[in-house]
Every structure is written in structure tokens, then in C-alpha cells.
Design an enzyme around this catalytic site. Structure first.
Site, PDB file in Angstrom:
ATOM      1  N   GLY A 248       6.784  10.875  -8.845  1.00 39.23           N
ATOM      2  CA  GLY A 248       7.907  10.107  -8.303  1.00 39.23           C
ATOM      3  C   GLY A 248       9.056  10.949  -7.789  1.00 39.23           C
ATOM      4  N   GLU A 284       3.086  15.057 -12.673  1.00 33.43           N
ATOM      5  CA  GLU A 284       1.964  14.761 -11.772  1.00 33.43           C
ATOM      6  C   GLU A 284       2.478  14.148 -10.466  1.00 33.43           C
ATOM      7  OE1 GLU A 284      -0.507  12.165 -14.183  1.00 33.43           O
ATOM      8  OE2 GLU A 284       0.941  10.539 -14.038  1.00 33.43           O
ATOM      9  N   GLY A 286       2.782  13.379  -6.436  1.00 30.61           N
ATOM     10  CA  GLY A 286       1.880  13.215  -5.302  1.00 30.61           C
ATOM     11  C   GLY A 286       2.661  13.428  -4.012  1.00 30.61           C
ATOM     12  N   ARG A 287       3.489  12.431  -3.691  1.00 27.04           N
ATOM     13  CA  ARG A 287       4.212  12.418  -2.419  1.00 27.04           C
ATOM     14  C   ARG A 287       4.962  13.723  -2.137  1.00 27.04           C
ATOM     15  NH1 ARG A 287       5.893   7.741   0.269  1.00 27.04           N
ATOM     16  NH2 ARG A 287       5.575   6.535  -1.642  1.00 27.04           N
ATOM     17  N   CYS A 362      -0.809  -6.420  17.394  1.00 26.22           N
ATOM     18  CA  CYS A 362      -0.165  -7.642  17.852  1.00 26.22           C
ATOM     19  C   CYS A 362       0.670  -8.246  16.726  1.00 26.22           C
ATOM     20  CB  CYS A 362      -1.211  -8.636  18.326  1.00 26.22           C
ATOM     21  SG  CYS A 362      -2.381  -7.895  19.451  1.00 26.22           S
ATOM     22  N   TYR A 391       0.549   9.132   1.418  1.00 26.26           N
ATOM     23  CA  TYR A 391       0.618   7.668   1.543  1.00 26.26           C
ATOM     24  C   TYR A 391       0.709   7.260   3.024  1.00 26.26           C
ATOM     25  CZ  TYR A 391       1.718   8.145  -3.405  1.00 26.26           C
ATOM     26  OH  TYR A 391       1.693   8.472  -4.736  1.00 26.26           O
TER      27      TYR A 391
END
Ligand SMILES: *Cc1c(COP(=O)(O)O)cnc(C)c1O
Length: 419
Positions: A248, A284, A286-287, A362, A391
């Protein structure tokens, strides 16, 4: 392809190696994801260097599970966090022999059994029910294993209001389906220490409470998680070997040059580790590890004016890069003007200073970046969206409208020849 100088909404411009590769692609090969594995390795090395030795770094594979990304991170991480049976099988194959931690709500008995068979060392257990299922399966499958599988109990711990404020996705401190309620802590610890679950051993506590927190907030969360875990250990007179404080760490899409302050976070974790000798601390993310190494590059198909605002429709859209739609932000981007126009028809161009970049879907939700400074933007010009390494592709609804899939390119700094 010839290009002239480019304008960028921010400091998310592609690296030289990405630019070089992009220049070799023609329009029909766009859109494309381009990843700079050297930039990724350098960033991961800096993150690792900022952390004290006693803090372990796992990569949360769900941020971007491309095998090349998993492998490039290999030298800098202690292991990988996987959140499904699919990720488990994929990561075990992409980076064989590496430590894995199995997280996620709603693990099926088949997934748990597969993880036990694979020799997964750590299970982040999300409920008392899951603990009982895992214990029953472990009693059957541990005979051939080297070590008894370890359990980290995931708790939904209260978050201080101050740490919640900056968070875009709070997973803890309020009712959520994630982890155990703190009120269940005593029962969970008892089950793991009174002989009920002989095939499992209690390793520690896991908490992943919020995402999008900057370093001081992350540190406050880490301190409260470790303190809570230490109290739990004292209360039950059991040694806790590990505390996983989750991921996070923030990525600021509006200000890509602003990076999570790994140095001060690392210094704070060092103080925390010193205060708890014998405890292994683990994070841990990620981003914040992979976001900066990826670009989604494409070309402008059409430029038009609508009710006073200018739009550029690009090849591709949020079905390939859903990030701006899910987070409601403008994806940082770099415009790369292209001088060639090989077509017999005229070339539409923006008359004003700012253009909103949209995709081919669309739906009015197919917005990539609003009010981008791009004076004179023309059809055929290219746009490279930055911070697309996490992500992005893997959270997108690829099949909606049945447009072709993008290309994928993994480059290293040796692919760049200086001019
Ligand atoms: C998603 C997730 C992470 C990674 O979160 P980031 O915001 O990408 O750092 C870590 N741990 C768990 C349990 C997760 O679900």
C-alpha cells in the site's frame, strides 16, 4: 518514424530504451505496453537498499504478474505474495524455488491443497474457517514436506483516523471481508498452539490495512501492527517470529516525480526492528515497486471539438489500461509528435492548448487523461502513458468491444544506443 521534441504532463516520460523501441513500432503495432526492466531493477535495488537488513521484502504479484517483471525483481526481493491459486501456479513457474506467501480471502480447499503440495511456506489465513480447512488439509499432506507450513494470521486491525485519511483503499479498521476480527485473535492463537492443528505452526501476524499511504502514515500503521502483535504474543506467552505489515505504499499519479520516501520509511522500520529484536518484519508492496517501469503507448486516431472542448481519440483505451477509470485520475502522459502523415486524407489537429485523451470504447468512462497540455496535437501523433507498470493491463476488461490486444515489449538499457 521521425519525431520531434515531446511535451509531457509530468515527469513520467519514457526512458531512452522505451523511446527507442517505440520508434521501431509502426501504427499497426500500437497500442503497446513497454516495460523497462533496467529501470525496474534500479528502482527495486534502491528500495531494497533503503530497508534495514532485518526487513524482508516480498512483491505482491497481483500488481503485475508478467514473468519478465517477476524475474527482474528476483535479486531484490525475499519472496512473492500470491493471492489466488492461479497466481500461485503462475509465480511458482515463473520464479521457481522462491519463497511464496499465499494470501487472499475465499481460498478454496483445492487452492489450499495445491499450495500445500507445492511446499508453500507461509499462509496468510483470513478466517477461523479457513484455518480449520487448512489444518485438516495439512494433516493429510504434510508427510512428504520438509517443514511444517507456517501460518500468519491476517487481522483487520483498527487504524488511527490520521493514517486512514490519505488512503484511497482502506482494507482495515472498518467492516471488510479481509482478515480476522481482532476479537477472534485469542481463539485463532489457541487453535494453533493447543495441539488442535498439529500440521501447522503459528509464525506471526499479517495486516494489509490500506493503500495509498505515504511514508509517515505507513510507519504509523507498521508501529501499531507490530505493537498489537507483540501484545498478542505476551498475552498468550507464545513467541511470534514474524509480522507482515502489508503493502500500500503510495504512488502519486498526479505528481509522478513525488515518490514514496523509502529512505525515511526504512529508517523508521530500523527503529521498529531494534525495539523488537528477534522479530522478522516483512512488507509486501506491489504498486510502488512496478508502477514506474511501464508505459502504455499508442497513437492519436482522431481529433475533434465537442461543445467547446477538444478530444483526441487514441487507438486503444481503458479496456487495456483501466487504471485511470478505476482510480478516477488522469493518467500522466507524454505526447510524441510525429511529422509523417502518409495518408491521402487530411490530418485533423487540435486548435487549442488542451486536449482530453479518450479511447475507442463506446462509453463516456473511457477517459485516459483530461485537459492534457498538447497544443497542435494531430492525428498520427503518439502518446505514451506513464506509471502503467502496475494494476494496468492485468486489471482491465480486455474483451469489452473486441478490439485487438496490445503488444508487449520488455526492454533493457542496453537496447538504447545513444545518438
Ligand atoms: C494488494 C495487496 C498488496 C499490495 O498492495 P499495493 O497497494 O500494490 O502495494 C499487499 N498485500 C495484500 C494482502 C494485498 O491484497
Amino acid at each position: 518514424m521521425t519525431t520531434s521534441t515531446s511535451t509531457s504532463t509530468s515527469t513520467s516520460a519514457p526512458t531512452p530504451a522505451v523511446r527507442d523501441r517505440l520508434a521501431t513500432l509502426d501504427g499497426t503495432e500500437l497500442p503497446a505496453y513497454l516495460y523497462d526492466l533496467t529501470a525496474l531493477a534500479e528502482h527495486a535495488a534502491a528500495v531494497r537498499a533503503a530497508l534495514p537488513e532485518r526487513v524482508e521484502l516480498y512483491y505482491a504479484a497481483k500488481a503485475n504478474p508478467e514473468p519478465e517483471i517477476l524475474a527482474a525483481l528476483g535479486p531484490y526481493v525475499d519472496g512473492y505474495e500470491v493471492s489466488s491459486g492461479g497466481e500461485l501456479a503462475h509465480v511458482a513457474k515463473a520464479v521457481p524455488g522462491r519463497a511464496l506467501a499465499f494470501s487472499g480471502p475465499g481460498k478454496t480447499p483445492a487452492e489450499l491443497a495445491a499450495a500445500l503440495e507445492l511446499g508453500v511456506e507461509r499462509f496468510h489465513v483470513e478466517s477461523l474457517h479457513e484455518l480449520r480447512v487448512l489444518a485438516a488439509l495439512a494433516a493429510r499432506t504434510t508427510s512428504g514436506r520438509e517443514a511444517v507450513p507456517g501460518v500468519l494470521l491476517r487481522f483487520n486491525l483498527p487504524l488511527a483516523a490520521a493514517s486512514l485519511e490519505g488512503s484511497s483503499l482502506a482494507m482495515g479498521g472498518r467492516p471488510t471481508p479481509f482478515g480476522l476480527d481482532p476479537a477472534e485473535a485469542d481463539e485463532a492463537v489457541r487453535l494453533l498452539t493447543d495441539g488442535t492443528c498439529p500440521g501447522l505452526r503459528l509464525l506471526g501476524v499479517h495486516a494489509h490495512l490500506a493503500s495509498g499511504l505515504d511514508a509517515p502514515e505507513q510507519l504509523a500503521v507498521a508501529e501499531s501492527v507490530v505493537t498489537w502483535a507483540a501484545d498478542l504474543a505476551v498475552r498468550h506467552r507464545v513467541p511470534l517470529a514474524e509480522v507482515n505489515m502489508g503493502g500500500g505504499m503510495s504512488v502519486d499519479y498526479a505528481a509522478p516525480a513525488t515518490r514514496f520516501d523509502w529512505t525515511s520509511y526504512g529508517a523508521g522500520l530500523a527503529r521498529l526492528a531494534d525495539a523488537h529484536p528477534g522479530l522478522t518484519l516483512r512488507i509486501e508492496p506491489g504498486r510502488a515497486l512496478t508502477a514506474y517501469c511501464g508505459w502504455y503507448a499508442t497513437e492519436v486516431l482522431d481529433v475533434k471539438r465537442s461543445h467547446g472542448e477538444e478530444f483526441a481519440v487514441v487507438r486503444g483505451g481503458t479496456h487495456h489500461m483501466r487504471t485511470p477509470a478505476t482510480k478516477g485520475h488522469d493518467q500522466p502522459c507524454t505526447v510524441i509528435p510525429v511529422s509523417e502523415w502518409p495518408h491521402p486524407w487530411s490530418r485533423p489537429a487540435a486548435a487549442g492548448q488542451r486536449v482530453t485523451l479518450t479511447g475507442q470504447l463506446c462509453t463516456p468512462k473511457d477517459l485516459l487523461s483530461r485537459n492534457v497540455p498538447a497544443p497542435g496535437l494531430r492525428a498520427g501523433d503518439r502518446v505514451a502513458f506513464g506509471l502503467a507498470g502496475a494494476y494496468a493491463w492485468n486489471i482491465s476488461h480486455h474483451d469489452f468491444l473486441m478490439h485487438p490486444r496490445p503488444g508487449f515489449h520488455f526492454v533493457t538499457s542496453s537496447d538504447h544506443t545513444p545518438d
